[in-house]
Design a protein around this motif. Structure first.
Motif, PDB file in Angstrom:
ATOM      1  N   PRO A   3       0.815  -1.208   0.000  1.00 54.17           N
ATOM      2  CA  PRO A   3       0.000   0.000   0.000  1.00 54.17           C
ATOM      3  C   PRO A   3       0.856   1.269   0.000  1.00 54.17           C
ATOM      4  O   PRO A   3       1.979   1.276   0.510  1.00 54.17           O
TER       5      PRO A   3
ATOM      6  N   CYS B  18      -4.427  -4.401  10.129  1.00 57.65           N
ATOM      7  CA  CYS B  18      -3.236  -5.130   9.665  1.00 57.65           C
ATOM      8  C   CYS B  18      -2.698  -6.046  10.764  1.00 57.65           C
ATOM      9  O   CYS B  18      -2.142  -5.599  11.750  1.00 57.65           O
TER      10      CYS B  18
ATOM     11  N   PHE C 208      -0.235  -7.931  10.630  1.00 51.90           N
ATOM     12  CA  PHE C 208       1.223  -8.004  10.628  1.00 51.90           C
ATOM     13  C   PHE C 208       1.845  -6.724  11.174  1.00 51.90           C
ATOM     14  O   PHE C 208       3.057  -6.587  11.210  1.00 51.90           O
TER      15      PHE C 208
ATOM     16  N   ALA D  74       2.099  -3.789   9.940  1.00 47.99           N
ATOM     17  CA  ALA D  74       2.961  -3.099   8.985  1.00 47.99           C
ATOM     18  C   ALA D  74       2.617  -1.620   8.893  1.00 47.99           C
ATOM     19  O   ALA D  74       3.270  -0.875   8.170  1.00 47.99           O
TER      20      ALA D  74
ATOM     21  N   CYS E 189       5.034  -5.780   5.538  1.00 49.65           N
ATOM     22  CA  CYS E 189       3.752  -6.001   4.838  1.00 49.65           C
ATOM     23  C   CYS E 189       3.725  -7.373   4.163  1.00 49.65           C
ATOM     24  O   CYS E 189       4.693  -7.786   3.542  1.00 49.65           O
ATOM     25  N   HIS E 190       2.623  -8.080   4.309  1.00 48.36           N
ATOM     26  CA  HIS E 190       2.452  -9.382   3.670  1.00 48.36           C
ATOM     27  C   HIS E 190       1.555  -9.314   2.433  1.00 48.36           C
ATOM     28  O   HIS E 190       1.067 -10.334   1.959  1.00 48.36           O
ATOM     29  N   CYS E 191       1.312  -8.091   1.963  1.00 49.07           N
ATOM     30  CA  CYS E 191       0.632  -7.902   0.688  1.00 49.07           C
ATOM     31  C   CYS E 191      -0.751  -8.541   0.643  1.00 49.07           C
ATOM     32  O   CYS E 191      -1.141  -9.115  -0.376  1.00 49.07           O
ATOM     33  N   CYS E 192      -1.493  -8.457   1.731  1.00 42.80           N
ATOM     34  CA  CYS E 192      -2.825  -9.070   1.728  1.00 42.80           C
ATOM     35  C   CYS E 192      -3.847  -8.182   1.029  1.00 42.80           C
ATOM     36  O   CYS E 192      -4.907  -8.636   0.631  1.00 42.80           O
ATOM     37  N   GLY E 193      -3.516  -6.890   0.904  1.00 42.72           N
ATOM     38  CA  GLY E 193      -4.425  -5.983   0.197  1.00 42.72           C
ATOM     39  C   GLY E 193      -5.598  -5.488   1.043  1.00 42.72           C
ATOM     40  O   GLY E 193      -6.382  -4.651   0.589  1.00 42.72           O
ATOM     41  N   GLY E 194      -5.717  -5.985   2.251  1.00 40.55           N
ATOM     42  CA  GLY E 194      -6.874  -5.668   3.097  1.00 40.55           C
ATOM     43  C   GLY E 194      -7.015  -4.191   3.415  1.00 40.55           C
ATOM     44  O   GLY E 194      -8.112  -3.629   3.327  1.00 40.55           O
ATOM     45  N   CYS E 195      -5.908  -3.554   3.763  1.00 40.00           N
ATOM     46  CA  CYS E 195      -5.987  -2.145   4.164  1.00 40.00           C
ATOM     47  C   CYS E 195      -6.498  -1.274   3.023  1.00 40.00           C
ATOM     48  O   CYS E 195      -7.286  -0.350   3.234  1.00 40.00           O
TER      49      CYS E 195
HETATM   50  S1  SF4 Z   1      -1.545  -5.038   2.559  1.00 46.47           S
HETATM   51 FE1  SF4 Z   1      -2.162  -6.289   4.326  1.00 46.47          FE
HETATM   52  S2  SF4 Z   1      -0.221  -6.769   5.304  1.00 46.47           S
HETATM   53 FE2  SF4 Z   1       0.200  -5.052   3.950  1.00 46.47          FE
HETATM   54  S3  SF4 Z   1      -0.066  -3.239   5.169  1.00 46.47           S
HETATM   55 FE3  SF4 Z   1      -2.039  -3.634   4.230  1.00 46.47          FE
HETATM   56  S4  SF4 Z   1      -3.157  -4.853   5.701  1.00 46.47           S
HETATM   57 FE4  SF4 Z   1      -1.013  -4.927   6.309  1.00 46.47          FE
END
Ligand code: SF4
Ligand code: SF4
Lengths: 287, 123
Positions: free
Chosen positions: A59, A76, A78, A80, A95-101
């Motif tokens: 992000p 998040c 993790f 991050a 960041c684990h790249c989950c895309g949630g944020c």
């Molecule tokens: S993409 Fe996922 S892991 Fe990365 S900052 Fe956003 S919530 Fe956290």
């Protein structure tokens, strides 16, 4: 046919086995998934024809839009993200790249940007395709590189693909063996070697992969790794002796099957045994 | 001045915790009013980035200095961004001794920020 070569730690002879099997076959593809320390290319010396950067999505914040609600930092898992002095801080390496944020931000202040984490080099030499994954220093996970390697860089059809796995049994190794037909576990003849062997043995059992052990650096006398295999009923595919000649070939970054008749025979035999094992296993699972 | 210290137990006789991000509690102590509050460190159980989360809660509790034996680079980045100073505690000193040492100006700034324990517990 896809064969993975694994070991519990580095330096056991994993790459030795993988490159020599690749060279023992007539046509093969060697894939180096040991992305933190890829070294198969040092032996196979491919001419690199293509290089691809591997990126992940992380992000980025638009500070004009961010209203400091902290939905993202709470989400998040993790950790991050941090919100300090009215500013969002993003720790790209965590960041684990989950895309949630990015999805959750109520004012669309977050968007995905590409972050380069490493590259894949595609090359070839002497009928061996050599594809090497290289993780940039300091990047936490090489899994995206492995996914790409194993989805786009394996040889199709009947050709042999050898996968040189990262050492250990973490999720990056799981990713490397997920779709293979057979796992070769390379072990050293010491008590510590047994511990390492057990780690990867547990993993291949968990994944229900047909497997066998190659005992490396074998000396006369007691071999705890061998005893472990006998006790557990694990197939011993081959024994590679602790041998000055092999050591010299290896430390000169040369390939044993091309230098010595003895090793030519050993690895061609090993390849045949493994091929037979794979076919037997297929016959059992398909009947 | 409000200071934060990672502590093993919720009392002033306890020891300073040997970590930062994974400490069970933080003591937030006001050196003027002697007021003390113990907060749970919710970061202790997190999968990763514990130092970042712990540092965030110290920022949110408006501490101006942190006294700790260790601090990772990510946590230090958060604390620095908030203008919080990091001081190094003395080995095996109790919480109260540490507070006194700080007030007498005997604690040095923590210099050896360690690289983050990335990937600890499985990559
Ligand atoms: S993409 Fe996922 S892991 Fe990365 S900052 Fe956003 S919530 Fe956290
Ligand atoms: S969710 Fe969006 S608005 Fe809220 S703090 Fe995060 S970036 Fe800012």
């Amino acid at each position: 046919m896809r064969i993975a070569v694994l070991s519990g730690k580095g330096g056991t002879g994993k790459t030795l086995v993988a490159v020599n099997l690749a060279a023992a076959a007539k046509d093969s593809t060697y894939i180096d998934c040991d992305v933190e320390e890829p070294n198969g290319h040092l032996f196979l010396k491919p001419e690199v024809v293509q290089e691809e950067e591997i990126t992940v999505k992380i992000p980025a914040v638009n500070e004009q839009l961010c209203m400091g609600c902290r939905t993202c930092t709470y989400f998040c898992r993790f950790n991050a993200l941090a919100y300090i002095n009215d500013k969002l801080k993003i720790f790209a390496d965590v960041c684990h790249c989950c895309g949630g944020c990015v999805l959750l931000c109520p004012v669309e202040a977050l968007s995905d940007i590409d972050k380069v984490i490493g590259k894949i080099q595609k090359g070839a030499k002497d009928n061996i395709n050599v594809n090497t994954g290289i993780l940039d220093f300091g990047v936490e996970s090489g899994v995206p590189i492995i996914k790409k390697l194993l989805s786009e860089y394996v040889s199709d059809g009947k050709n042999l693909t050898l996968i040189d796995c990262p050492p250990g049994s973490a999720c990056i190794v799981m990713e490397s063996i997920k779709d293979v037909d057979y796992c070769i576990l390379v072990a050293e003849p010491t008590v510590f070697g047994v511990h390492n062997l057990n780690m990867v043995y547990e993993l291949v059992k968990l994944f229900n992969k047909p497997h066998g052990v190659v005992l490396n650096k074998c000396l006369e006398g007691e071999n705890p790794a061998e005893q472990f295999c006998i006790k557990k009923g694990i197939k011993i595919l081959d024994r590679i002796p602790f041998d000055h000649e092999l050591g010299t070939i290896n430390s000169n970054a040369r390939i044993a099957v091309r230098e010595s008749e003895k090793y030519q025979k050993l690895f061609v035999d090993l390849l045949q045994k493994v091929t037979k094992e794979v076919h037997q296993h297929e016959a059992v699972t398909h009947s | 001045m409000r200071i934060a210290i990672p502590v093993d137990k919720q009392n002033l006789e306890a020891s300073v915790n040997q970590t930062f991000g994974r400490t069970p509690y933080f003591l937030i102590y006001d050196t003027e009013t002697k007021e003390n509050v113990f907060i749970d460190n919710s970061a202790a159980a997190s999968q990763g980035g514990a130092g970042i989360k712990a540092a965030q809660s110290i920022v949110d509790n408006k501490a101006e200095a942190v006294l700790t034996p260790l601090c990772g680079e990510n946590a230090a980045e958060v604390l620095n961004a908030a203008g919080i100073k990091i001081y190094k505690t003395v080995r095996d000193a109790s919480v109260m001794d540490t507070i006194n040492a700080f007030m007498e100006g005997k604690l040095a700034i923590l210099e050896d920020i360690h690289p983050g324990f990335h990937g600890q517990g499985g990559k």
